[in-house]
Design an enzyme around this catalytic site. Sequence first.
Site, short mmCIF file in Angstrom:
data_model
loop_
_atom_site.label_atom_id
_atom_site.label_comp_id
_atom_site.label_asym_id
_atom_site.label_seq_id
_atom_site.Cartn_x
_atom_site.Cartn_y
_atom_site.Cartn_z
N HIS A 153 0.79 -1.48 0.26
CA HIS A 153 -0.08 0.16 0.15
C HIS A 153 1.36 1.22 -0.17
O HIS A 153 1.92 1.69 -0.19
CB HIS A 153 -0.99 0.44 1.27
N HIS A 199 -6.05 -2.12 5.31
CA HIS A 199 -5.36 -0.69 4.34
C HIS A 199 -5.01 -1.15 2.99
O HIS A 199 -3.77 -1.77 2.78
CB HIS A 199 -5.40 0.48 4.58
N HIS A 214 4.89 7.60 2.27
CA HIS A 214 5.28 6.24 2.47
C HIS A 214 4.81 5.37 1.53
O HIS A 214 3.46 5.02 1.32
CB HIS A 214 5.45 5.76 3.99
N HIS A 246 1.46 -0.25 14.91
CA HIS A 246 0.33 0.77 14.54
C HIS A 246 -0.38 0.95 15.21
O HIS A 246 -1.29 -0.56 15.70
CB HIS A 246 -0.12 0.68 13.29
N TYR A 255 9.76 2.19 9.55
CA TYR A 255 10.15 2.83 8.82
C TYR A 255 11.27 3.73 8.48
O TYR A 255 12.10 3.18 9.61
CB TYR A 255 8.54 4.37 8.53
N GLU A 265 8.10 1.77 3.82
CA GLU A 265 7.48 1.00 5.50
C GLU A 265 8.01 -0.67 4.56
O GLU A 265 7.65 -0.74 3.94
CB GLU A 265 6.63 1.44 5.95
#
Lengths: 307, 116
Positions: A153, A199, A214, A246, A255, A265
């Site tokens: 993503h 996501h 990112h 997260h 990161y 990431e």
Amino acid sequence: MAMTDVLRPGYLQVRVLDLEEAIVHYRDRIGLDLVEVAPDGRAYLKAYDEFDRHSIVLRQADESGLDVVAFKVSSEAALDALAGRLRNAGITTTTIPEGEQPGVGRRIRFRVPTGHQVELYATIALSDQGPMINNPDLWRTEPRGMRAIRFDHCLLHGQDIDGTAKIFTDILGFATSEVAVTPDGQPIAIFLSCGMKAHDIALVRHHEDGKLHHVSFLLESWSDIGHAADLIAQHNMSLDIGPTRHGATRGQTIYFFDPSGNRNEVFSGGYQFYPDNPTRTWTADQAGKAIFYYEKKLHETFLSVVT
Amino acid sequence: MNAASSPPDVPDAEFRVTFGDGAGGFGCRPDERVLLAMERQARTDIPVGCRGGGCGICRVQVVRGPYRTGPMSRRHITAEDAMEGYALACRLYVQGDLVLVRRPAPAASIPARVTT
Ligand code: FES
Ligand SMILES: [Fe+2]
């Protein structure tokens, strides 16, 4: 499993300041396979567990950042239908002819309100180095570097994230898995899914449009995140933060930056999302916990440093 | 190679990086990026972001001294900027003592903080 005509994020084209050092980073550190440096000067790469020909395109330019994020859709007919729906909503689309990127069919390109270029395509060649399908082993050859499984993503920054999110939800069929809001209910971060991932793309409100926060790659496990941290230390790579977790999406993460300053990431875990799941909401006073669950605060440059 | 023909002890030589407003100052090796030299010495004179010439947060202007630069995003250092001594400290190499002024890139200077 895809729940919409949009199957998944397919590829990103990223601008880099020096192609050679970018190839070393994405191939030898992240562990992608270099498919080719094409006559057009762009480098095409893929992760070992991806079937399609490429998922990351590096283009040398005099400015870092993102050229385009592209989503693969289920069929050419679905591509036509989605293009029609975009045009009916008043969005200008352009058709990029087959072959503009090697192995990729016709693409529909449009610009979203946050200034980013988005593409849809249905056709891309299969890689001859994709995952095995007959009595398959885990891999053809053992993965390198951080052992990235796939491009997963990206997170984009811009002003009108509501407008961009609306295109993804109302036209492309994405669901909103999580959102962070100010006290007056204004979204400051929106997480969107087209399948069962927490996501597939995320948006954060920012004063400047068209920015890349990112590019993210999936790793197999929390211990692989630790391995990635070891490589970042060993190779003096530019660390941003982590390993940590997260709150939003629950991913375990680290990161860092590519040599041109584009943030990367690598993550593992996170929950599975069904499109009928309620949207999870974070209030702005809990933004630290939403982004870094252990530290419960953001470092000052996490949201302001973008390319 | 015999000792008499060896070059001077350049690799260990450190140049000084100081700031036009009189603040700070740290050593920097010729093959070292100014921003990384600063971090190595646990100093915070210049804000640190991507360390790759992409984000613009470490933008400075060299007001005195010889230097060279690596690739930097044109968005943050235009050709005109470069002629006026602007550089990104993460892509800045010293070739002698330098005097710098902090010049955060206009686009990178407004932190997009999440606050209530
Ligand atoms: S730290 Fe990002 S450009 Fe120097
Ligand atoms: Fe992410």
